[in-house]
Design a protein around this motif. Structure first.
Motif, PDB file in Angstrom:
ATOM      1  N   VAL A 100      11.608   7.338 -12.773  1.00 52.67           N
ATOM      2  CA  VAL A 100      11.719   8.160 -11.570  1.00 52.67           C
ATOM      3  C   VAL A 100      10.774   7.641 -10.488  1.00 52.67           C
ATOM      4  O   VAL A 100      11.127   7.574  -9.304  1.00 52.67           O
ATOM      5  N   ARG A 101       9.562   7.266 -10.883  1.00 56.77           N
ATOM      6  CA  ARG A 101       8.579   6.786  -9.911  1.00 56.77           C
ATOM      7  C   ARG A 101       9.083   5.539  -9.189  1.00 56.77           C
ATOM      8  O   ARG A 101       8.978   5.425  -7.960  1.00 56.77           O
ATOM      9  N   ALA A 102       9.650   4.600  -9.957  1.00 55.32           N
ATOM     10  CA  ALA A 102      10.152   3.372  -9.340  1.00 55.32           C
ATOM     11  C   ALA A 102      11.293   3.674  -8.378  1.00 55.32           C
ATOM     12  O   ALA A 102      11.369   3.094  -7.278  1.00 55.32           O
ATOM     13  N   ALA A 103      12.202   4.583  -8.770  1.00 57.90           N
ATOM     14  CA  ALA A 103      13.316   4.935  -7.892  1.00 57.90           C
ATOM     15  C   ALA A 103      12.820   5.611  -6.619  1.00 57.90           C
ATOM     16  O   ALA A 103      13.335   5.345  -5.518  1.00 57.90           O
ATOM     17  N   LEU A 104      11.830   6.473  -6.749  1.00 55.69           N
ATOM     18  CA  LEU A 104      11.296   7.156  -5.575  1.00 55.69           C
ATOM     19  C   LEU A 104      10.605   6.167  -4.635  1.00 55.69           C
ATOM     20  O   LEU A 104      10.775   6.240  -3.410  1.00 55.69           O
ATOM     21  N   ARG A 105       9.862   5.233  -5.181  1.00 53.36           N
ATOM     22  CA  ARG A 105       9.184   4.242  -4.342  1.00 53.36           C
ATOM     23  C   ARG A 105      10.197   3.373  -3.595  1.00 53.36           C
ATOM     24  O   ARG A 105       9.994   3.040  -2.419  1.00 53.36           O
ATOM     25  N   ARG A 106      11.279   3.009  -4.255  1.00 52.17           N
ATOM     26  CA  ARG A 106      12.302   2.221  -3.571  1.00 52.17           C
ATOM     27  C   ARG A 106      12.925   3.013  -2.426  1.00 52.17           C
ATOM     28  O   ARG A 106      13.134   2.490  -1.333  1.00 52.17           O
ATOM     29  N   ARG A 107      13.221   4.291  -2.682  1.00 49.01           N
ATOM     30  CA  ARG A 107      13.841   5.128  -1.645  1.00 49.01           C
ATOM     31  C   ARG A 107      12.898   5.327  -0.472  1.00 49.01           C
ATOM     32  O   ARG A 107      13.306   5.239   0.693  1.00 49.01           O
ATOM     33  N   LEU A 108      11.635   5.574  -0.747  1.00 53.34           N
ATOM     34  CA  LEU A 108      10.670   5.758   0.335  1.00 53.34           C
ATOM     35  C   LEU A 108      10.468   4.456   1.102  1.00 53.34           C
ATOM     36  O   LEU A 108      10.272   4.464   2.325  1.00 53.34           O
ATOM     37  N   GLY A 109      10.524   3.340   0.390  1.00 52.99           N
ATOM     38  CA  GLY A 109      10.413   2.053   1.073  1.00 52.99           C
ATOM     39  C   GLY A 109      11.548   1.836   2.053  1.00 52.99           C
ATOM     40  O   GLY A 109      11.356   1.336   3.164  1.00 52.99           O
ATOM     41  N   ASP A 110      12.766   2.245   1.636  1.00 53.18           N
ATOM     42  CA  ASP A 110      13.912   2.143   2.540  1.00 53.18           C
ATOM     43  C   ASP A 110      13.719   3.026   3.767  1.00 53.18           C
ATOM     44  O   ASP A 110      14.000   2.622   4.901  1.00 53.18           O
ATOM     45  N   LEU A 111      13.234   4.259   3.551  1.00 52.49           N
ATOM     46  CA  LEU A 111      13.027   5.179   4.669  1.00 52.49           C
ATOM     47  C   LEU A 111      11.921   4.690   5.595  1.00 52.49           C
ATOM     48  O   LEU A 111      11.955   4.931   6.807  1.00 52.49           O
ATOM     49  N   THR A 114       0.840  -1.193   0.000  1.00 49.16           N
ATOM     50  CA  THR A 114       0.000   0.000   0.000  1.00 49.16           C
ATOM     51  C   THR A 114       0.879   1.249   0.000  1.00 49.16           C
ATOM     52  O   THR A 114       2.080   1.195   0.317  1.00 49.16           O
ATOM     53  N   ASP A 115       0.275   2.381  -0.342  1.00 53.01           N
ATOM     54  CA  ASP A 115       1.017   3.639  -0.395  1.00 53.01           C
ATOM     55  C   ASP A 115       1.053   4.357   0.947  1.00 53.01           C
ATOM     56  O   ASP A 115       1.744   5.376   1.066  1.00 53.01           O
ATOM     57  N   ASP A 116       0.309   3.849   1.948  1.00 52.36           N
ATOM     58  CA  ASP A 116       0.218   4.578   3.213  1.00 52.36           C
ATOM     59  C   ASP A 116       1.584   4.812   3.840  1.00 52.36           C
ATOM     60  O   ASP A 116       1.932   5.932   4.225  1.00 52.36           O
ATOM     61  N   GLY A 117       2.367   3.723   3.953  1.00 55.42           N
ATOM     62  CA  GLY A 117       3.677   3.858   4.569  1.00 55.42           C
ATOM     63  C   GLY A 117       4.613   4.719   3.757  1.00 55.42           C
ATOM     64  O   GLY A 117       5.438   5.462   4.307  1.00 55.42           O
ATOM     65  N   LEU A 118       4.487   4.648   2.416  1.00 57.00           N
ATOM     66  CA  LEU A 118       5.355   5.446   1.556  1.00 57.00           C
ATOM     67  C   LEU A 118       5.027   6.930   1.678  1.00 57.00           C
ATOM     68  O   LEU A 118       5.934   7.777   1.680  1.00 57.00           O
ATOM     69  N   VAL A 119       3.748   7.262   1.801  1.00 50.29           N
ATOM     70  CA  VAL A 119       3.347   8.661   1.959  1.00 50.29           C
ATOM     71  C   VAL A 119       3.915   9.219   3.264  1.00 50.29           C
ATOM     72  O   VAL A 119       4.422  10.351   3.318  1.00 50.29           O
TER      73      VAL A 119
END
Length: 368
Positions: free
Chosen positions: A238-249, A208-213
């Motif tokens: 860019v979207r895929a790279a951003l999602r990976r980075r937010l997932g790490d955070l 889900t996008d909740d944790g990424l937001v």
């Protein structure tokens, strides 16, 4: 036997420029299709004069090659930094699947040769069903990579029985259309081996996008500006790279570790499954045979009458049908342990119709 080769490339992240399109058109006079997003060339003789991987790296994002002597090749181009090449290395097999840096791109190359496939149908494959695999790899879904390694277990001498399997990705029990086409049509993977391997695969869970937001607030300002600049420049993925980075955070939970199986174990379980399936098939066939024989027993005398009626027609095809019915009656007699009575009736038939050479010849060939 004529040769047949099929090459296809597709652009995914962005279409070709006008100059690039003209350059691709000039690569071969055999080009069947050339558009801003696709190029197709086929050969029934001769060969493509350029390295197809070089064409991929220079112009496109995906490539498919197939030849009717058993060679198939699938390759994807990724901008450097888009994929985790170190994680992908775990699935690579020499002379089967490799990932290699070429300029500003990483190229994943899957190359198969099966001598048993020589002389196959000249039916070109299609790259389109396989295109979604590229994005799955970018998103960290490594089912494509594992399936390729699994096919190497079955077909490549470079994988040894005491080798251990790479990480098993989730979702092997629920392949989508692209993965299904890749596994069973491109790799031609033994479904039994896939079933055995999938036993260790967890169910696929949708993120889900909740944790990424929530993680957006943790993204340093300089990184936020860098991502926005990439969006403005229309840089790919860019979207895929951003999602990976937010997932790490966000502290994405790593997959639970498990003990990898050895190749010999996978092969042994696959062979056991093959034997079990064969046993079940034979038992089902035997049950059907028994039902058929019991049905034949209920109308045995009528079938003997049909045999004589067919013989009386004095036609070659009628003789064939009569002999076929006699063979069924022979099987019934064996099942009921009444073969002496059966052979006695056959001798009567042979005596009665001894002057029918065509019938006698067919009965002789059938062992009657």
């Amino acid at each position: 036997m004529s040769e047949f080769q099929y090459y296809e490339w597709q652009a995914v992240d962005r279409p070709l420029t006008g100059a690039a399109l003209r350059e691709v058109q000039a690569l071969s006079s055999h080009m069947d299709v050339v558009t801003a997003t696709q190029a197709v060339v086929t050969y029934h003789w001769g060969d493509f004069k350029h390295d197809p991987i070089d064409v991929l790296v220079r112009y496109f994002d995906a490539m498919l090659y197939s030849a009717n002597w058993g060679t198939r090749r699938l390759a994807f181009r990724f901008p450097v930094g888009t994929i985790d090449t170190q994680s992908i290395d775990a699935y690579c097999v020499e002379d089967w699947m490799t990932v290699e840096r070429k300029g500003q791109h990483d190229v994943l190359d899957i190359y198969l040769y099966e001598e048993d496939s020589y002389g196959g149908d000249e039916q070109p494959a299609s790259l389109s069903p396989l295109i979604p695999l590229r994005q799955q790899i970018i998103d960290g879904d490594y089912r494509t990579l594992y399936l390729s390694w699994l096919a190497a277990v079955e077909k490549s001498a470079m994988v040894l029985e005491d080798d251990r399997e790479p990480p098993v990705p989730a979702g092997l029990k629920e392949l989508d259309g692209s993965l299904y086409a890749f596994a069973l049509l491109f790799l031609r993977l033994d479904p039994r081996l896939l079933q055995v391997a999938a036993d260790a695969s967890e169910d696929l869970t949708l993120e889900t996008d909740d944790g990424l937001v929530s993680a957006l607030a943790l993204l340093p300002p300089e990184e936020s500006r860098a991502f926005l600049l990439k969006v403005l420049r229309n840089e790919p993925q860019v979207r895929a790279a951003l999602r990976r980075r937010l997932g790490d955070l966000a502290g994405r939970e790593p997959a639970r570790p498990r003990t990898p199986r050895v190749v010999g174990e996978l092969l042994a379980e696959t062979e056991y499954l093959r034997r079990e399936q064969e046993r079940i098939r034979l038992e089902a066939a035997e049950r059907k045979r028994t039902r058929d024989l019991e049905e034949l027993a209920r109308r045995r005398e009528a079938v003997w009458g049909e045999v004589e009626a067919l013989i009386e027609r004095k036609q070659y095809n009628s003789y064939q049908k009569a002999v076929a019915l006699l063979l069924e009656l022979r099987d019934l007699a064996a099942y009921q342990e009444t073969l002496p009575a059966f052979w006695a009736r056959v001798r009567v038939l042979r005596d009665e119709y001894a002057r029918r050479p065509s019938l006698m010849d067919q009965m002789d060939k059938a062992g009657l």
